[in-house]
Each structure stands twice: as structure tokens, then as C-alpha cells.
Design an enzyme around this catalytic site. Structure first.
Site, PDB file in Angstrom:
ATOM      1  N   VAL A 188       0.803  -1.226   0.000  1.00  0.00           N
ATOM      2  CA  VAL A 188       0.000   0.000   0.000  1.00  0.00           C
ATOM      3  C   VAL A 188       0.834   1.273   0.000  1.00  0.00           C
ATOM      4  CG1 VAL A 188      -2.041  -1.070   1.045  1.00  0.00           C
ATOM      5  CG2 VAL A 188      -0.305  -0.020   2.534  1.00  0.00           C
TER       6      VAL A 188
ATOM      7  N   ASN B 263      -7.609  -1.388   4.619  1.00  0.00           N
ATOM      8  CA  ASN B 263      -7.488  -2.130   5.882  1.00  0.00           C
ATOM      9  C   ASN B 263      -6.038  -2.404   6.271  1.00  0.00           C
ATOM     10  OD1 ASN B 263      -8.414  -4.404   7.903  1.00  0.00           O
ATOM     11  ND2 ASN B 263      -6.989  -5.380   6.480  1.00  0.00           N
TER      12      ASN B 263
ATOM     13  N   TYR C 138       1.163   4.749  16.667  1.00  0.00           N
ATOM     14  CA  TYR C 138      -0.053   4.133  16.119  1.00  0.00           C
ATOM     15  C   TYR C 138      -1.240   5.099  16.251  1.00  0.00           C
ATOM     16  CZ  TYR C 138      -3.541   0.415  15.338  1.00  0.00           C
ATOM     17  OH  TYR C 138      -4.567  -0.347  14.850  1.00  0.00           O
TER      18      TYR C 138
ATOM     19  N   VAL D  27      -9.198  -6.629  18.896  1.00  0.00           N
ATOM     20  CA  VAL D  27      -9.716  -7.898  18.386  1.00  0.00           C
ATOM     21  C   VAL D  27      -8.545  -8.868  18.247  1.00  0.00           C
ATOM     22  CG1 VAL D  27     -10.896  -9.014  16.466  1.00  0.00           C
ATOM     23  CG2 VAL D  27     -11.554  -6.709  17.138  1.00  0.00           C
TER      24      VAL D  27
ATOM     25  N   THR E 167       1.848  -9.027  23.806  1.00  0.00           N
ATOM     26  CA  THR E 167       3.226  -9.472  24.089  1.00  0.00           C
ATOM     27  C   THR E 167       4.184  -8.273  24.139  1.00  0.00           C
ATOM     28  OG1 THR E 167       3.499 -10.029  21.759  1.00  0.00           O
ATOM     29  CG2 THR E 167       2.993 -11.834  23.220  1.00  0.00           C
TER      30      THR E 167
HETATM   31  N1  LIG Z   1      -6.749  -6.276  15.658  1.00  0.00           N
HETATM   32  C1  LIG Z   1      -7.081  -5.188  16.324  1.00  0.00           C
HETATM   33  O1  LIG Z   1      -7.287  -5.232  17.536  1.00  0.00           O
HETATM   34  C2  LIG Z   1      -7.258  -3.870  15.616  1.00  0.00           C
HETATM   35  C3  LIG Z   1      -7.848  -2.827  16.335  1.00  0.00           C
HETATM   36  C4  LIG Z   1      -8.031  -1.604  15.710  1.00  0.00           C
HETATM   37  C5  LIG Z   1      -7.645  -1.430  14.386  1.00  0.00           C
HETATM   38  N2  LIG Z   1      -7.060  -2.457  13.708  1.00  0.00           N
HETATM   39  C6  LIG Z   1      -6.669  -2.212  12.321  1.00  0.00           C
HETATM   40  O2  LIG Z   1      -7.289  -3.157  11.493  1.00  0.00           O
HETATM   41  C7  LIG Z   1      -6.467  -3.413  10.348  1.00  0.00           C
HETATM   42  C8  LIG Z   1      -6.221  -4.907  10.233  1.00  0.00           C
HETATM   43  O3  LIG Z   1      -5.549  -5.341  11.411  1.00  0.00           O
HETATM   44  P1  LIG Z   1      -5.372  -6.878  11.818  1.00  0.00           P
HETATM   45  O4  LIG Z   1      -5.618  -6.950  13.258  1.00  0.00           O
HETATM   46  O5  LIG Z   1      -6.108  -7.747  10.881  1.00  0.00           O
HETATM   47  O6  LIG Z   1      -3.771  -6.996  11.594  1.00  0.00           O
HETATM   48  P2  LIG Z   1      -2.893  -8.192  10.993  1.00  0.00           P
HETATM   49  O7  LIG Z   1      -1.488  -7.827  11.307  1.00  0.00           O
HETATM   50  O8  LIG Z   1      -3.409  -9.488  11.431  1.00  0.00           O
HETATM   51  O9  LIG Z   1      -3.140  -8.049   9.425  1.00  0.00           O
HETATM   52  C9  LIG Z   1      -2.685  -6.909   8.723  1.00  0.00           C
HETATM   53  C10 LIG Z   1      -2.535  -7.271   7.261  1.00  0.00           C
HETATM   54  O10 LIG Z   1      -2.036  -6.100   6.586  1.00  0.00           O
HETATM   55  C11 LIG Z   1      -0.982  -6.515   5.733  1.00  0.00           C
HETATM   56  N3  LIG Z   1      -0.046  -5.413   5.473  1.00  0.00           N
HETATM   57  C12 LIG Z   1       0.841  -4.856   6.343  1.00  0.00           C
HETATM   58  N4  LIG Z   1       1.570  -3.931   5.700  1.00  0.00           N
HETATM   59  C13 LIG Z   1       1.122  -3.898   4.420  1.00  0.00           C
HETATM   60  C14 LIG Z   1       1.485  -3.151   3.289  1.00  0.00           C
HETATM   61  N5  LIG Z   1       2.481  -2.232   3.302  1.00  0.00           N
HETATM   62  N6  LIG Z   1       0.815  -3.363   2.130  1.00  0.00           N
HETATM   63  C15 LIG Z   1      -0.173  -4.281   2.091  1.00  0.00           C
HETATM   64  N7  LIG Z   1      -0.542  -5.044   3.131  1.00  0.00           N
HETATM   65  C16 LIG Z   1       0.102  -4.838   4.285  1.00  0.00           C
HETATM   66  C17 LIG Z   1      -0.322  -7.678   6.470  1.00  0.00           C
HETATM   67  O11 LIG Z   1       0.455  -8.464   5.600  1.00  0.00           O
HETATM   68  C18 LIG Z   1      -1.541  -8.409   7.020  1.00  0.00           C
HETATM   69  O12 LIG Z   1      -2.075  -9.341   6.116  1.00  0.00           O
HETATM   70  C19 LIG Z   1      -5.196  -2.596  10.563  1.00  0.00           C
HETATM   71  O13 LIG Z   1      -5.301  -1.368   9.872  1.00  0.00           O
HETATM   72  C20 LIG Z   1      -5.189  -2.350  12.052  1.00  0.00           C
HETATM   73  O14 LIG Z   1      -4.456  -1.216  12.421  1.00  0.00           O
HETATM   74  C21 LIG Z   1      -6.863  -3.669  14.299  1.00  0.00           C
END
Ligand SMILES: NC(=O)c1ccc[n+]([C@@H]2O[C@H](COP(=O)([O-])OP(=O)(O)OC[C@H]3O[C@@H](n4cnc5c(N)ncnc54)[C@H](O)[C@@H]3O)[C@@H](O)[C@H]2O)c1
Length: 263
Positions: free
Chosen positions: A62, A88, A157, A192, A202
Site C-alpha cells: 500500500v 485495511n 499508532y 480484536v 506481548t
Molecule cells: N486487531 C485489532 O485489535 C485492531 C484494532 C483496531 C484497528 N485495527 C486495524 O485493522 C487493520 C487490520 O488489522 P489486523 O488486526 O487484521 O492486523 P494483521 O497484522 O493481522 O493483518 C494486517 C494485514 O495487513 C498486511 N499489510 C501490512 N503492511 C502492508 C502493506 N504495506 N501493504 C499491504 N498489506 C500490508 C499484512 O500483511 C496483514 O495481512 C489494521 O489497519 C489495524 O491497524 C486492528
């Protein structure tokens, strides 16, 4: 209620190889959309796409403008349009601000803000009248509760997710004022359990902010009024904003957090 279906629509979801993006892609596909998955993780991304039937995987960093142009062109070529884009993909770095390296700060901002900016930019170009898709659409940016309020050891963040939140509103204003037929909204998940969610716990342990992971987990869970959320809960919120059921909604922020931000 056809407005809650996505038949005939084409959706591109970044960072959808796993986690919230994969759940979102599956939910949009179940609602009738043709889905394109973009990610850096090619093997996982291909496997996720294969699990959805008629879905396409594209390698998409991205932060690279050429990747966005190619991904959107591939979506239009394969499925005939682009109606939904979910920005996302995201990364999380954990550090007290006083110890946060410039490298970590810039990395976080680059993926979460610059990556979202590039996604929004190229979605607008493609979806607006005269664009290669050209029939308007819905852009959903995944911010976070951390884009609404401060948090210990998540300064970079928080800054990045706050940036994604206001970028969303600016894009909504532009698209509205210019009559592009494009809505732009943000979703703000609470904590989540994905790879990112587990990493935060961690990291807190590594920084000595909690005595053990179980204590951190219990504290985060207690902070959410409705207990533990699922990736599906986030995907459902994205689905709503993507659908025509939300066709009078733009520039808003949908907080899907079990009451974390309000408590
Ligand atoms: N899990 C949570 O608690 C939570 C809470 C609030 C917001 N979010 C947001 O939700 C979104 C998804 O998070 P998640 O928990 O599924 O995280 P995750 O780390 O499990 O998945 C993130 C995905 O983004 C991809 N990614 C990272 N850098 C990238 C790049 N430069 N180009 C393309 N893809 C890239 C990774 O390879 C991975 O598949 C994120 O934006 C995160 O900040 C997550």
C-alpha cells in the site's frame, strides 16, 4: 432488503491475506460482491482468495503508488469495475514515545497514513465519473479506537490512526462537493484477537508494562463493555458502510469496539 446486498459490486480490500481484512473480504463476498484481495503476503493472500471462490489476489504494497494503480486496473479488468475499497492494511508499533525510534514512527505513518492516502487517491480516480470504473462507490478506511483517544505505548499508532480518521473526512468532503458519487467513511475497531491484537499484548509484556500476557488480556477485555469482539464484528460494520444501506452516510466514523472508547 436489497440495499443490504452487494450483488454486482466489486470490492478491493487491502491487507486481506489474514485478520480483519480476510474476515471483511469473506463477508463482502458472502454478500454478493466480487472481491480482490491485496497484500504483501502472497501465499496467505492467494489461499484466502482461493477460499472465497471467484476472488482475485494481487500483490499490493500500500505504500507503493504503482502497486495501487496495478491493483485497481486488475480489479477492473477481471470483474468490470470498482465499487468498494477497504483500506485495511495496517501495522502497529509499540513503544513509549520517549523511546520510539524515528524509523518505527515513520514506518507506522508510512503504512497507515501514506498507504491509506494512496488507496483513497487511486480509488477516487477510478470511481469518479469518467474514471476507469466510473460509477461512484464507497471507500472505507480502517482506523482504530486509537484514532479517537490516546493510549499508553501506542503513540505512533495513535498518530497514524488519527491521521487516517481526518483523511477520511477530507476525502468525504472533496467527493461530496465535487459530486463524484463516492462516500468515504472510517471504521474504528476495538481490540480484536488477530496477529496484531496478540502482538500488542506481548509487546506490553516486553516493555514491562504488565506482569504477564494473561493480565494484559484481562485488562483489555475488561475495558470493552461488551467483552471480547470478533473479526466478524468489524467486518459487519465495514459491510454496512460499503452497502447501499449506508448511501446517505459519508465522512462519519463507525466505532465497533464493544463500548471501549466511550467507557
Ligand atoms: N486487531 C485489532 O485489535 C485492531 C484494532 C483496531 C484497528 N485495527 C486495524 O485493522 C487493520 C487490520 O488489522 P489486523 O488486526 O487484521 O492486523 P494483521 O497484522 O493481522 O493483518 C494486517 C494485514 O495487513 C498486511 N499489510 C501490512 N503492511 C502492508 C502493506 N504495506 N501493504 C499491504 N498489506 C500490508 C499484512 O500483511 C496483514 O495481512 C489494521 O489497519 C489495524 O491497524 C486492528
Amino acid at each position: 432488503m436489497n440495499e443490504f446486498r452487494l450483488d454486482g459490486k466489486v470490492a478491493l480490500v487491502s491487507g486481506a491475506a489474514r485478520g480483519l481484512g480476510a474476515a471483511t473480504a469473506a463477508t463482502l463476498a458472502a454478500g454478493g460482491a466480487k472481491v480482490v484481495i491485496g497484500d504483501l503476503l502472497d501465499d496467505a493472500g492467494k489461499a484466502t482468495a482461493a477460499s472465497l471462490g471467484d476472488a482475485l489476489y494481487v500483490h499490493l504494497d500500500v505504500t507503493k503508488e504503482a502497486d495501487w494503480e496495478a491493483a485497481i486496473a486488475a480489479a477492473v479488468k477481471r470483474f468490470g469495475g470498482l465499487d468498494i475499497e477497504v483500506n485495511n492494511a495496517g501495522v502497529e508499533t509499540t513503544s513509549l514515545l520517549e523511546n520510539c525510534t524515528l524509523e518505527d514512527f515513520n514506518f507506522t505513518m508510512n503504512v497507515n497514513v501514506t498507504g491509506t492516502f494512496l488507496g483513497v487517491k487511486h480509488a477516487i480516480r477510478a470511481m469518479k465519473p469518467g474514471g476507469i470504473a466510473g460509477r461512484g462507490g464507497s471507500i472505507v478506511n480502517i482506523s482504530s479506537v486509537a484514532g479517537l483517544k490516546g493510549s499508553l505505548a501506542l503513540g505512533a499508532y495513535c498518530a497514524s490512526k488519527g491521521g487516517a480518521r481526518l483523511l477520511t473526512k477530507a476525502a468525504a468532503v472533496e467527493c461530496g462537493r465535487l459530486n463524484y458519487g463516492i462516500r468515504v467513511n472510517s471504521v474504528h475497531p476495538g481490540m480484536v484477537n488477530t496477529e496484531m491484537g496478540a502482538k500488542v499484548l506481548t509487546d506490553f509484556l516486553k516493555l514491562g508494562l504488565v506482569p504477564d500476557v494473561a493480565t494484559a488480556e484481562a485488562a483489555f477485555e475488561a475495558a470493552h463493555l461488551l467483552g471480547r469482539g470478533r473479526p466478524q464484528d468489524i467486518a459487519n460494520g465495514v459491510f454496512y458502510l460499503a452497502s447501499d444501506a449506508a448511501k446517505w452516510i459519508t465522512g462519519t466514523e463507525l466505532v465497533v469496539d464493544g463500548g471501549f472508547a466511550v467507557a
